[in-house]
Scaffold this active site. Sequence first.
Site, PDB file in Angstrom:
ATOM      1  N   ASP A   4       0.841  -1.300   0.159  1.00  0.00           N
ATOM      2  CA  ASP A   4      -0.268   0.015  -0.180  1.00  0.00           C
ATOM      3  C   ASP A   4       1.149   1.409   0.046  1.00  0.00           C
ATOM      4  O   ASP A   4       1.482   1.179   1.088  1.00  0.00           O
ATOM      5  CB  ASP A   4      -0.632   0.332   1.434  1.00  0.00           C
ATOM      6  CG  ASP A   4      -1.764   1.093   1.119  1.00  0.00           C
ATOM      7  OD1 ASP A   4      -1.898   1.871   0.503  1.00  0.00           O
ATOM      8  OD2 ASP A   4      -2.308   1.065   2.546  1.00  0.00           O
ATOM      9  N   ASP A  19      -1.839   5.801  -6.078  1.00  0.00           N
ATOM     10  CA  ASP A  19      -2.181   5.518  -5.440  1.00  0.00           C
ATOM     11  C   ASP A  19      -1.857   4.083  -5.737  1.00  0.00           C
ATOM     12  O   ASP A  19      -2.335   3.520  -6.781  1.00  0.00           O
ATOM     13  CB  ASP A  19      -3.432   5.783  -4.076  1.00  0.00           C
ATOM     14  CG  ASP A  19      -3.428   4.807  -3.394  1.00  0.00           C
ATOM     15  OD1 ASP A  19      -2.659   4.485  -2.760  1.00  0.00           O
ATOM     16  OD2 ASP A  19      -4.946   4.569  -2.833  1.00  0.00           O
TER      17      ASP A  19
END
Length: 464
Positions: free
Chosen positions: A146, A342
């Site tokens: 992440d 992201d």
Amino acid sequence: MASSSSLLHCCVLVLACLLSSHSSQALGGNNRDKAWHIVEVKSLLPSSVCSSAKEKGFNRLTIIHRHGPCTPQPTNKKITDAQILRKDQDRVDSMHYYVKSAKKATIGESLSVSLPAQHGSSYGTGNYVVKIGMGTPRKDFSVVFDTGSDLSWIQCKPCKACYNPTDPPFDPTLSSTYSNVSCSSKDCTRLEKSFCSNRQCQYEVRYLDNSTTNGLLARDTLTLSPTDRLLNFIFGCGTNNSGFSDSDMTDGLIGLGRDRVSLISQASSKYGAMFSYCLPSNSSFTGYLSIGTNSVPKASFTSMVRKTDSPSFYYINLIALKVGGKLLNISSTVFSAGTVIDSGTVITRLPPTAYVKLRDAFQQYMEMYPRAPNLDILDTCYDLSKYREMYVPAIAFVFSDGTTLDVVFSGILYVPQESQACLAFAGNSDDSDIGIIGNMQQKTVNVIYDIANHKIGFSYGGCK
Ligand SMILES: *[C@@H]1O[C@H](CO)[C@@H](O)[C@H](O)[C@H]1NC(C)=O
Ligand SMILES: *[C@@H]1O[C@H](CO)[C@@H](O)[C@H](O)[C@H]1NC(C)=O
Ligand SMILES: *[C@@H]1O[C@H](CO)[C@@H](O)[C@H](O)[C@H]1NC(C)=O
Ligand SMILES: *[C@@H]1O[C@H](CO)[C@@H](O)[C@H](O)[C@H]1NC(C)=O
Ligand SMILES: *[C@@H]1O[C@H](CO)[C@@H](O)[C@H](O)[C@H]1NC(C)=O
């Protein structure tokens, strides 16, 4: 192809030729300003066979789609597309909430007590996982990676609350290199949220969907590739994990954010402050995650921007969009809230003003195809079940320094079934919310995060 549509289809062919007359490159590679993608409809559907490439080399981890045929233990715990998109929206909401709360706090209002303990991104669907090794002897774990959060964590024994993904929780008592982090250590004090118990540092991460993980802050050997180990890696040993479910199919998370305790901050002195990855075009293929400055592919770079209110996020200066090779008429000020790239968000989110322009242009190019019902947040869907081949306009992001990211075909449509192929972009509810370049739109591209030199690079054909 349905015969009734062949006349239309002919026109499209002519149109496609006209539009692409200035760029005659073939599919594949970097086709700057290519107007159309021409694809077989059958190829839109993921296959049920894994054709994984074994990642070789220093610090190179294999990226696997969490819900596809390449997962080590495919299960019947299937997640629906609507659930994936719901979770994706939860993540986006928490990123927006985090940035807004942090902004308020920096301009004097007291920080809301509900501000997530560690950076706000929800666990989300993640979608992609890598396998890491922890401890001595090493035990393997599948973790989400992440770029939107910093602290890494895995499920640990003794469990106060554990869920049951695939691997048993990590048992610190069986690792000869494990140690606790004490409360006085600066690694403890610089966590956003820590407690002290028996002089041992306790971490907690609470996500906006109310899932939480807490336990001891610990150090142990992290194995990134068979030959390479990061000693004394700091991570959360999560003995109390609630709000996660077995269908999450992961044992925890590796934080690749930009701040403090992230893997990148911890590994930078050894490998250099850089990482890169390639996300596969569909769940039948695997990609890679590479830590450090080794064997970084050539690429075109754009500036990586840091914002003090959200120091973990990787911002880039998106200023324009192209559809069918042509710039859309959108003022660059529409993007002034900022855009984050992201790994954990699936669908790209744009300021609504920009999204509407993109969608309208896309719909014009796709006029000849029958529409299909919306799919959750996706409002531009088509029924392609009667076609063998289709034409989809190219889409590209343009950044302030002129760098362009051409979205490959597999990143343009989200396709649960041939009768419902949806434009894989969505609008935020307000132009003041940050935009997010999601992982769909990064597929098959080498994405290079050069943190030391504050730039992010893209090059094509990084994986299948
Ligand atoms: C998905 O993978 C299969 C091979 O397993 C391939 O035949 C198909 O073309 C791929 N689809 C896309 C959209 O890339
Ligand atoms: C870490 O702390 C826990 C809780 O205080 C304790 O039970 C455990 O023995 C400690 N482990 C090590 C290796 O010191
Ligand atoms: C999380 O918990 C808070 C406080 O208990 C509650 O107000 C909120 O609605 C919950 N959020 C979700 C997504 O369940
Ligand atoms: C587990 O964490 C939750 C959330 O922080 C907390 O309410 C609960 O008391 C914890 N459970 C135990 C057994 O420590
Ligand atoms: C671009 O958009 C603006 C307002 O959104 C409009 O005034 C202008 O005419 C448009 N320009 C072109 C070339 O369409």
